[in-house]
Design a protein around this motif. Sequence first.
Motif, PDB file in Angstrom:
ATOM      1  N   PRO A  72      22.396  19.531 -16.057  1.00 54.28           N
ATOM      2  CA  PRO A  72      23.430  18.621 -16.554  1.00 54.28           C
ATOM      3  C   PRO A  72      23.579  17.412 -15.639  1.00 54.28           C
ATOM      4  N   LEU A  73      23.963  16.303 -16.211  1.00 54.30           N
ATOM      5  CA  LEU A  73      24.031  15.042 -15.480  1.00 54.30           C
ATOM      6  C   LEU A  73      24.980  15.106 -14.290  1.00 54.30           C
ATOM      7  N   ILE A  74      26.016  15.946 -14.380  1.00 50.16           N
ATOM      8  CA  ILE A  74      26.986  16.055 -13.310  1.00 50.16           C
ATOM      9  C   ILE A  74      26.334  16.490 -11.997  1.00 50.16           C
ATOM     10  N   VAL A  75      25.269  17.300 -12.099  1.00 51.69           N
ATOM     11  CA  VAL A  75      24.566  17.739 -10.892  1.00 51.69           C
ATOM     12  C   VAL A  75      24.020  16.533 -10.132  1.00 51.69           C
ATOM     13  N   PHE A  76      23.448  15.572 -10.862  1.00 54.59           N
ATOM     14  CA  PHE A  76      22.837  14.411 -10.214  1.00 54.59           C
ATOM     15  C   PHE A  76      23.858  13.329  -9.877  1.00 54.59           C
ATOM     16  N   GLU A  77      25.004  13.374 -10.556  1.00 51.18           N
ATOM     17  CA  GLU A  77      26.113  12.515 -10.130  1.00 51.18           C
ATOM     18  C   GLU A  77      26.625  12.991  -8.783  1.00 51.18           C
ATOM     19  N   ALA A  78      26.757  14.316  -8.645  1.00 52.49           N
ATOM     20  CA  ALA A  78      27.225  14.883  -7.385  1.00 52.49           C
ATOM     21  C   ALA A  78      26.216  14.658  -6.261  1.00 52.49           C
ATOM     22  N   SER A  79      24.930  14.866  -6.555  1.00 49.46           N
ATOM     23  CA  SER A  79      23.903  14.772  -5.509  1.00 49.46           C
ATOM     24  C   SER A  79      23.678  13.346  -5.028  1.00 49.46           C
ATOM     25  N   GLY A  80      24.096  12.370  -5.837  1.00 54.18           N
ATOM     26  CA  GLY A  80      23.905  10.976  -5.466  1.00 54.18           C
ATOM     27  C   GLY A  80      22.678  10.341  -6.094  1.00 54.18           C
ATOM     28  N   HIS A  81      21.932  11.109  -6.878  1.00 52.94           N
ATOM     29  CA  HIS A  81      20.719  10.562  -7.473  1.00 52.94           C
ATOM     30  C   HIS A  81      21.022   9.477  -8.518  1.00 52.94           C
ATOM     31  N   LEU A  82      22.087   9.644  -9.278  1.00 55.28           N
ATOM     32  CA  LEU A  82      22.394   8.641 -10.302  1.00 55.28           C
ATOM     33  C   LEU A  82      22.680   7.285  -9.662  1.00 55.28           C
ATOM     34  N   ALA A  83      23.301   7.290  -8.509  1.00 58.61           N
ATOM     35  CA  ALA A  83      23.675   6.030  -7.856  1.00 58.61           C
ATOM     36  C   ALA A  83      22.607   5.501  -6.914  1.00 58.61           C
ATOM     37  N   ASN A  84      21.852   6.414  -6.294  1.00 54.47           N
ATOM     38  CA  ASN A  84      20.988   5.995  -5.188  1.00 54.47           C
ATOM     39  C   ASN A  84      19.489   6.169  -5.418  1.00 54.47           C
ATOM     40  N   PHE A  85      19.110   6.920  -6.445  1.00 48.80           N
ATOM     41  CA  PHE A  85      17.692   7.214  -6.628  1.00 48.80           C
ATOM     42  C   PHE A  85      17.045   6.088  -7.427  1.00 48.80           C
ATOM     43  N   THR A  86      16.761   4.993  -6.749  1.00 53.93           N
ATOM     44  CA  THR A  86      16.278   3.777  -7.406  1.00 53.93           C
ATOM     45  C   THR A  86      15.136   3.159  -6.610  1.00 53.93           C
ATOM     46  N   ASP A  87      14.420   2.248  -7.263  1.00 57.53           N
ATOM     47  CA  ASP A  87      13.400   1.429  -6.610  1.00 57.53           C
ATOM     48  C   ASP A  87      13.665  -0.035  -6.934  1.00 57.53           C
ATOM     49  N   PRO A  88      13.449  -0.946  -5.973  1.00 57.11           N
ATOM     50  CA  PRO A  88      13.612  -2.375  -6.252  1.00 57.11           C
ATOM     51  C   PRO A  88      12.434  -2.891  -7.078  1.00 57.11           C
ATOM     52  N   VAL A  89      12.733  -3.613  -8.159  1.00 58.11           N
ATOM     53  CA  VAL A  89      11.672  -4.132  -9.025  1.00 58.11           C
ATOM     54  C   VAL A  89      11.883  -5.627  -9.266  1.00 58.11           C
ATOM     55  N   ILE A  90      10.784  -6.288  -9.610  1.00 57.34           N
ATOM     56  CA  ILE A  90      10.823  -7.719  -9.900  1.00 57.34           C
ATOM     57  C   ILE A  90       9.897  -7.992 -11.082  1.00 57.34           C
ATOM     58  N   LYS A  91      10.280  -8.919 -11.941  1.00 61.80           N
ATOM     59  CA  LYS A  91       9.516  -9.197 -13.158  1.00 61.80           C
ATOM     60  C   LYS A  91       8.950 -10.616 -13.113  1.00 61.80           C
ATOM     61  N   CYS A  92       7.678 -10.720 -13.516  1.00 57.40           N
ATOM     62  CA  CYS A  92       7.040 -12.032 -13.574  1.00 57.40           C
ATOM     63  C   CYS A  92       7.455 -12.734 -14.870  1.00 57.40           C
ATOM     64  N   PRO A  93       8.019 -13.933 -14.797  1.00 57.69           N
ATOM     65  CA  PRO A  93       8.472 -14.627 -16.012  1.00 57.69           C
ATOM     66  C   PRO A  93       7.315 -15.114 -16.890  1.00 57.69           C
ATOM     67  N   LYS A  94       6.133 -15.210 -16.321  1.00 60.21           N
ATOM     68  CA  LYS A  94       4.996 -15.741 -17.084  1.00 60.21           C
ATOM     69  C   LYS A  94       4.256 -14.658 -17.855  1.00 60.21           C
ATOM     70  N   CYS A  95       3.858 -13.560 -17.164  1.00 59.98           N
ATOM     71  CA  CYS A  95       3.077 -12.500 -17.826  1.00 59.98           C
ATOM     72  C   CYS A  95       3.918 -11.293 -18.218  1.00 59.98           C
ATOM     73  N   SER A  96       5.201 -11.272 -17.783  1.00 60.07           N
ATOM     74  CA  SER A  96       6.169 -10.212 -18.115  1.00 60.07           C
ATOM     75  C   SER A  96       5.856  -8.873 -17.455  1.00 60.07           C
ATOM     76  N   ASN A  97       4.927  -8.832 -16.512  1.00 59.67           N
ATOM     77  CA  ASN A  97       4.664  -7.590 -15.794  1.00 59.67           C
ATOM     78  C   ASN A  97       5.775  -7.327 -14.776  1.00 59.67           C
ATOM     79  N   THR A  98       6.158  -6.052 -14.658  1.00 61.12           N
ATOM     80  CA  THR A  98       7.191  -5.650 -13.709  1.00 61.12           C
ATOM     81  C   THR A  98       6.535  -4.923 -12.538  1.00 61.12           C
TER      82      THR A  98
END
Length: 467
Positions: A72-98
């Motif tokens: 259940p989602l509450i497990v990952f809300e408690a663990s901090g994954h919903l808020a912190n389990f991320t990667d920084p991404v950037i998108k190219c405006p010309k070719c649309s690759n992320t």
Amino acid sequence: MSQSKYKQDVERFLRNFYVNSAEIYKGRNLTGFIDWLPSGAMLRQKIIDSWINFFIKKIPNVFLMDGSTILPLIVFEASGHLANFTDPVIKCPKCSNTYRVDQLLKETNGKLICPRDLTDLKEQEIKQKSLMLELTVGLTDEINAALRPETAQNIYINFMNFKAIGLKLPFAIAQIGRSYRNEISPRGSRLREFVQMEIEEFVLPSHLDSHPLYDSVKEIRLPIFYEEQTIEMELNEAVKKGLVPNVRLAFWIGREWQWLTNELGLPGNKIRFRVVPPEERAFYSKGTIDVEVNIEDDWVEIIGNAYRTDYDLTVHSKHSGANLSENGMIPHVVEPSFGLDRIAMAVLLLNYDPSPSDRNWPLFRIPYKISPLEVGIASIHHSDEYINVAEKVDLTLRSLGYVTFKLFEKGKIEAQYAKADTLGIPLVVTVDSKTLDENTVTIRNRDTKAQIRVNIREIGQAIKTFF
């Protein structure tokens, strides 16, 4: 051998063990998912069996569990994954690759430019992308669950149940199972679905700097990588210097070195223990040591060791209302986390020799005890009477528990031996011109190419001596 030829040989070799999932739907399948073929699946199983024997059966107070991959989602809300389990991404405006920013900078030598069309990305917004694969379970239209990004959470939320069956601190729970991460740009060994072999050891702070088996590993000399240099030092010295946060974690690290080098046969000069700096550590860790292997001049993490303090049981106590303490004190957690798929890939690549000096074909020098295919069955002739004997030998060896592989469809005996060597098969039993008259066969040793002749009635006992 040219670099391009070497790369082609390696890719061809790896296809004996795993392939991209749903690859027949070229252009319509998903990246980051692979299917392990028979040899690859058996290799992984051998690694699992070795791991269970080395890290569970031979260490006191370590036990195995198996938890659900959907929570259940509450497990990952408690663990901090919903808020912190991320990667920084950037998108190219010309070719649309992320792109994942850290991978992009590595690929472009620190420049924020699109590697496809060289567009300057300095003015583009960097966003945090969640790696969670979220789900709707049941009749609701709302997201209420997620595929687990690690096996660890199943262990934490069952802490009360472990105590209820009588486990006493300190104890460790191990789990082998699939985890899922929605990687931004998976490539190579970075997958969206993978198998982890994790151990979560629950220990009170007063026991962090002792372990009953620590003396067996404390004098092991390890290649420790920190401050951009590798220094070989005793494990005990690394603890004293504060590079390893406590003895409990140090024990698992020493044990890992023994397993990787002695049981899996990985070369020690291809392994390092990287002290992860604070700015790179996971949000829950107060000390992290990654085990990395060098594959084609790139360091790849295969094991992560983290001192998670009392973070996990504290947050689950708070969010669930359950009492996850020991006499009012929240236990700390020491975690060795093994990536099975990456370990298997390391075993494949670090034991593969595309051009050995003693033969005219590739050789996969995997240790005999973890070889996925154990005995090859060859025949020097292809008439029915020879093949019938070969089939009977195959049945006999299978009945004795050996994983056999029939080579005799492939033609000349040299081609059969070459196929066996490429697959890493330790022994090849050959039905030859003397077999019908003498009831004997030859057994060929992969590494030495030496052959012995034995009576078919004694073949099981003869093969047993090699393993």
